[in-house]
Design an enzyme around this catalytic site. Structure first.
Site, PDB file in Angstrom:
ATOM      1  CB  CYS A   1       1.081  -0.140  -3.255  1.00 32.11           C
ATOM      2  SG  CYS A   1      -0.395   0.988  -3.694  1.00 32.11           S
TER       3      CYS A   1
ATOM      4  CG  PHE B   1      -0.393   0.167   2.423  1.00 29.71           C
ATOM      5  CD1 PHE B   1      -0.067   1.238   3.051  1.00 29.71           C
ATOM      6  CD2 PHE B   1       0.157  -0.899   3.277  1.00 29.71           C
ATOM      7  CE1 PHE B   1       0.372   1.516   4.403  1.00 29.71           C
ATOM      8  CE2 PHE B   1       0.496  -1.049   4.427  1.00 29.71           C
ATOM      9  CZ  PHE B   1       0.891   0.568   5.202  1.00 29.71           C
ATOM     10  CB  CYS B   2       1.714   3.806  -1.771  1.00 32.97           C
ATOM     11  SG  CYS B   2       0.891   3.391  -3.209  1.00 32.97           S
ATOM     12  CB  THR B   3      -0.083   8.394  -0.829  1.00 29.99           C
ATOM     13  OG1 THR B   3       0.967   8.506   0.058  1.00 29.99           O
ATOM     14  CG2 THR B   3      -0.891   9.523  -0.662  1.00 29.99           C
TER      15      THR B   3
END
Length: 243
Positions: free
Chosen positions: A189, A182-184
């Site tokens: 991701c 996951f990322c922003t």
């Protein structure tokens, strides 16, 4: 009252006319009074824009008339003030630098898990196949300090190009598990999940739309803190407002 619409979006799609697109997009954004940043690379587009809601949506509607951008989806939030100082359109080698040219998301995406499904997995402690789920934060260390998923793996990278080496060093942490990167907003991701698949991890998924979409769809469940964003708001709460 919030009056500025903020949008972020990315799309992996081959672009062989970046030099032509750059002045056209910059001129149209300026005509509409928008501010922010648009990155153009051979692998796709990444944008962060803010302005009057009608103007932002007009720009996006026009952009989607180009069939390459027809599937572009955005994440929205609101602010009382303009969070950007100017309008920039930049040419980049990658829209998110990984320095790993074999990773081509436009050719083949990694599997994605949506926010409600992920929340259910985290609630029950395993995925639908009974495998333990581990959350892998692919963001930079200073972003993680603002907030992350409970018990998420954080390899303490300071730039995304360090991710491949970190993945090799810590491969044992991921064995036998379903890994959700996951990322922003989804861009890092997505690349990370493809890299991990190619590195031999069979059960890797990306969080579809990243943390911001997760906030929008399920709120703060299993998430601790805020989400760092790259503008003057600095970070957003799970309600998608600046702290």
């Amino acid at each position: 009252m919030d009056r500025v619409l903020n949008v972020s979006a990315y799309l992996f799609v081959p672009l062989d006319d970046r030099e032509t697109l750059r002045p056209l997009l910059r001129e149209r954004a300026n005509d509409l009074g928008l501010k922010g940043t648009i990155l153009l690379a051979e692998e796709g587009i990444n944008l962060f824009l803010a302005g009057d809601a009608a103007s932002v949506r007009s720009f996006l509607a026009e952009l989607r008339t180009d069939e390459r951008f027809a599937s572009l989806t955005t994440k929205e939030s609101w602010s009382t003030d303009q969070p950007f100082q100017r309008m920039l359109v930049k040419l980049k080698h990658e829209i998110i630098r990984m320095d790993h040219p074999t990773i081509r998301p436009a050719a083949s995406r990694a599997p994605a898990v949506d926010a409600p499904t992920l929340r259910r997995w985290l609630d029950q402690g395993h995925d639908d196949a009974g495998r333990p789920v581990v959350m892998l934060d692919t963001r930079n260390a200073f972003e993680v300090e603002y907030g992350t998923f409970a018990n998420a793996i954080d390899w303490g990278i300071t730039k995304f190009s360090q991710f491949p080496d970190a993945a090799t060093e810590h491969a044992a942490q991921l064995e036998g598990k379903t890994v959700v990167s996951f990322c922003t907003g989804g861009i890092r991701c997505e690349k990370a999940a493809i890299y991990l698949q190619e590195a031999g991890h069979p059960n890797v998924m990306q969080l579809d739309g990243g943390i911001l979409t997760y906030f929008e769809e399920v709120g703060d469940a299993h998430f601790e803190g805020d989400c760092f964003v790259f503008d003057e708001r600095e970070a957003l709460t799970p309600e998608l407002v600046a702290r």
